[in-house]
Design a protein around this motif. Structure first.
Motif, mmCIF file in Angstrom:
data_model
loop_
_atom_site.group_PDB
_atom_site.id
_atom_site.type_symbol
_atom_site.label_atom_id
_atom_site.label_comp_id
_atom_site.label_asym_id
_atom_site.label_seq_id
_atom_site.Cartn_x
_atom_site.Cartn_y
_atom_site.Cartn_z
ATOM 1 N N ALA A 1 -0.742 -3.818 17.059
ATOM 2 C CA ALA A 1 -1.694 -4.546 17.721
ATOM 3 C C ALA A 1 -2.723 -3.725 18.123
ATOM 4 O O ALA A 1 -2.744 -2.483 18.728
ATOM 5 N N GLY A 2 -4.016 -4.250 18.130
ATOM 6 C CA GLY A 2 -5.186 -3.452 18.571
ATOM 7 C C GLY A 2 -5.594 -2.642 17.141
ATOM 8 O O GLY A 2 -6.801 -2.148 17.336
ATOM 9 N N SER A 3 -5.126 -2.933 16.171
ATOM 10 C CA SER A 3 -5.709 -2.056 14.903
ATOM 11 C C SER A 3 -6.703 -2.885 14.267
ATOM 12 O O SER A 3 -6.709 -4.256 14.075
ATOM 13 N N ASP A 4 -7.842 -2.284 13.718
ATOM 14 C CA ASP A 4 -8.827 -3.195 12.977
ATOM 15 C C ASP A 4 -8.376 -3.601 11.726
ATOM 16 O O ASP A 4 -8.713 -4.546 11.031
ATOM 17 N N ALA A 5 -7.653 -2.531 10.889
ATOM 18 C CA ALA A 5 -7.258 -2.803 9.702
ATOM 19 C C ALA A 5 -5.913 -2.178 9.090
ATOM 20 O O ALA A 5 -5.627 -1.182 9.956
ATOM 21 N N VAL A 6 -5.084 -2.657 8.434
ATOM 22 C CA VAL A 6 -3.662 -1.985 7.993
ATOM 23 C C VAL A 6 -3.585 -2.156 6.690
ATOM 24 O O VAL A 6 -3.912 -3.317 5.911
ATOM 25 N N VAL A 7 -3.266 -0.973 5.854
ATOM 26 C CA VAL A 7 -3.151 -1.076 4.517
ATOM 27 C C VAL A 7 -1.598 -1.124 4.428
ATOM 28 O O VAL A 7 -0.764 -0.256 4.869
ATOM 29 N N ILE A 8 -0.951 -1.978 3.396
ATOM 30 C CA ILE A 8 0.428 -2.116 3.368
ATOM 31 C C ILE A 8 0.805 -2.207 1.885
ATOM 32 O O ILE A 8 -0.105 -3.224 1.179
ATOM 33 N N GLY A 9 1.836 -1.853 1.305
ATOM 34 C CA GLY A 9 2.200 -2.070 -0.125
ATOM 35 C C GLY A 9 2.729 -0.907 -0.720
ATOM 36 O O GLY A 9 3.735 -0.956 -1.381
ATOM 37 N N PRO A 10 1.828 -0.073 -0.826
ATOM 38 C CA PRO A 10 2.188 1.163 -1.710
ATOM 39 C C PRO A 10 3.662 1.546 -1.300
ATOM 40 O O PRO A 10 3.875 2.143 -0.173
ATOM 41 N N ALA A 11 4.654 1.888 -2.357
ATOM 42 C CA ALA A 11 5.899 2.296 -1.908
ATOM 43 C C ALA A 11 6.620 1.351 -0.788
ATOM 44 O O ALA A 11 7.509 2.152 -0.273
ATOM 45 N N ALA A 12 6.357 0.249 -0.655
ATOM 46 C CA ALA A 12 6.796 -0.427 0.442
ATOM 47 C C ALA A 12 8.325 -0.970 0.298
ATOM 48 O O ALA A 12 9.052 -1.122 1.092
ATOM 49 N N GLY A 13 8.453 -1.299 -1.123
ATOM 50 C CA GLY A 13 9.879 -1.726 -1.638
ATOM 51 C C GLY A 13 9.728 -3.212 -1.728
ATOM 52 O O GLY A 13 8.820 -3.967 -1.051
ATOM 53 N N LEU A 14 10.404 -3.534 -2.870
ATOM 54 C CA LEU A 14 10.609 -5.108 -3.580
ATOM 55 C C LEU A 14 11.471 -5.774 -2.778
ATOM 56 O O LEU A 14 12.568 -6.034 -3.167
ATOM 57 N N ASP A 15 11.644 -6.081 -1.513
ATOM 58 C CA ASP A 15 12.622 -6.516 -0.709
ATOM 59 C C ASP A 15 12.299 -7.301 0.349
ATOM 60 O O ASP A 15 10.980 -7.523 0.688
ATOM 61 N N ASP A 16 13.118 -7.978 0.908
ATOM 62 C CA ASP A 16 12.715 -8.929 2.102
ATOM 63 C C ASP A 16 12.234 -8.324 3.289
ATOM 64 O O ASP A 16 11.317 -9.040 4.145
ATOM 65 N N ALA A 17 12.390 -6.973 3.485
ATOM 66 C CA ALA A 17 11.970 -6.225 4.555
ATOM 67 C C ALA A 17 10.380 -6.166 4.708
ATOM 68 O O ALA A 17 9.696 -6.061 5.521
ATOM 69 N N THR A 18 9.721 -5.895 3.302
ATOM 70 C CA THR A 18 8.713 -5.639 2.889
ATOM 71 C C THR A 18 7.923 -7.158 3.430
ATOM 72 O O THR A 18 6.426 -7.232 4.148
ATOM 73 N N ILE B 1 -3.580 -5.500 1.127
ATOM 74 C CA ILE B 1 -2.166 -5.649 0.485
ATOM 75 C C ILE B 1 -2.176 -5.267 -1.099
ATOM 76 O O ILE B 1 -2.999 -5.756 -1.699
ATOM 77 N N ASP B 2 -1.514 -4.183 -1.397
ATOM 78 C CA ASP B 2 -1.526 -3.554 -2.574
ATOM 79 C C ASP B 2 -0.060 -3.438 -3.238
ATOM 80 O O ASP B 2 0.903 -3.686 -2.125
ATOM 81 N N ALA B 3 0.170 -3.160 -4.456
ATOM 82 C CA ALA B 3 1.414 -2.723 -5.204
ATOM 83 C C ALA B 3 2.526 -3.585 -4.766
ATOM 84 O O ALA B 3 2.404 -4.834 -4.968
ATOM 85 N N ASP B 4 3.529 -2.814 -4.080
ATOM 86 C CA ASP B 4 4.904 -3.685 -3.709
ATOM 87 C C ASP B 4 4.590 -5.019 -2.881
ATOM 88 O O ASP B 4 5.187 -5.914 -2.981
ATOM 89 N N GLY B 5 3.505 -4.713 -2.027
ATOM 90 C CA GLY B 5 3.064 -5.891 -1.092
ATOM 91 C C GLY B 5 2.747 -7.250 -1.732
ATOM 92 O O GLY B 5 2.677 -8.056 -1.097
ATOM 93 N N LEU B 6 2.168 -6.916 -3.059
ATOM 94 C CA LEU B 6 1.815 -7.940 -3.831
ATOM 95 C C LEU B 6 3.050 -8.456 -4.518
ATOM 96 O O LEU B 6 3.365 -9.636 -4.667
ATOM 97 N N SER B 7 3.632 -7.579 -5.491
ATOM 98 C CA SER B 7 4.591 -7.996 -6.491
ATOM 99 C C SER B 7 5.980 -8.662 -5.775
ATOM 100 O O SER B 7 6.659 -9.515 -6.369
ATOM 101 N N VAL B 8 6.147 -8.508 -4.505
ATOM 102 C CA VAL B 8 7.390 -8.836 -3.644
ATOM 103 C C VAL B 8 7.048 -10.494 -3.712
ATOM 104 O O VAL B 8 8.164 -11.056 -3.176
ATOM 105 N N PHE B 9 6.049 -10.742 -3.769
ATOM 106 C CA PHE B 9 5.770 -12.260 -3.577
ATOM 107 C C PHE B 9 5.808 -13.158 -4.641
ATOM 108 O O PHE B 9 5.602 -14.347 -4.687
#
Length: 202
Positions: free
Chosen positions: A16-33, A49-57
């Motif tokens: 909370a309060g962050s201006d931007a967040v990068v998520i996805g690289p090495a995040a894992g291909l599971d429901d937790a991501t 959103i990149d990498a696993d953060g895309l493929s997981v969907f």
């Protein structure tokens, strides 16, 4: 520099309060991501959103779209793009990326030899200075981080994506053959300094 979190709700509180967040690289291909991305969507931060953060969907695109707003940015290579938007590339990369940006209502960076950046408002840019030296593991993660860094400085999402893609390629060309993702950290300041110098001469 490192802030552990214990649950998606905890992640949302800490981001909370962050201006931007990068998520996805090495995040894992599971429901937790998926849960973590959904939690970050409630923070108001620009999501890159990149990498696993895309493929997981894959097959669950509607769940991803429900999280996104017009400030968010997806950074797929063609394989990841196909998982999210099956069959769309058959109509050509430029039409496909524009249609995808409208469908997602987010900026799309379709990576490749000539990376395309599309906004949900219909704008599209082709990066003309693509570098073959970027065809190595980890360079896409660096690009996602660069986009996130510019977005965190409150640059418009489409402009942040365009600027980061250009600088990413320029830094790779400066280094040349044998580039690894770590080498970009040495080359990027030189690319940035040259642009700063040009800007100051005007």
């Amino acid at each position: 520099m490192l802030t552990p979190f214990s649950s998606p709700e905890d992640l949302s509180r800490k981001a909370a309060g962050s201006d931007a967040v990068v998520i996805g690289p090495a995040a894992g291909l599971d429901d937790a991501t998926i849960a973590n991305i959904q939690a970050l969507g409630s923070t108001g931060a620009v999501l890159v959103i990149d990498a696993d953060g895309l493929s997981v969907f894959k097959g669950r695109t509607a769940e991803l779209f429900a999280v996104l707003d017009r400030d968010d940015i997806l950074t797929p290579h063609e394989g990841e793009f196909e998982r999210l938007f099956p069959g769309l590339l058959a109509q050509g990369r430029e039409t496909a990326v524009q249609d995808a940006a409208r469908a997602a209502q987010a900026t799309i960076v379709l990576k490749g030899a000539q990376t395309l950046i599309a906004s949900p408002d219909g704008r599209v840019r082709r990066n003309g200075n693509g570098s073959p030296w970027l065809a190595t593991a980890g360079t896409g993660d660096v690009l996602a981080g660069m986009i996130g860094g510019l977005a965190a400085q409150r640059m418009n999402s489409f402009d942040a994506a365009c600027a980061a893609v250009w600088l990413h390629s320029d830094a790779a060309e400066r280094f040349g053959p044998g580039l690894t993702s770590d080498d970009l950290f040495d080359a990027l300041p030189k690319a940035l300094f040259e642009q700063w110098s040009i800007g100051n001469q005007k």
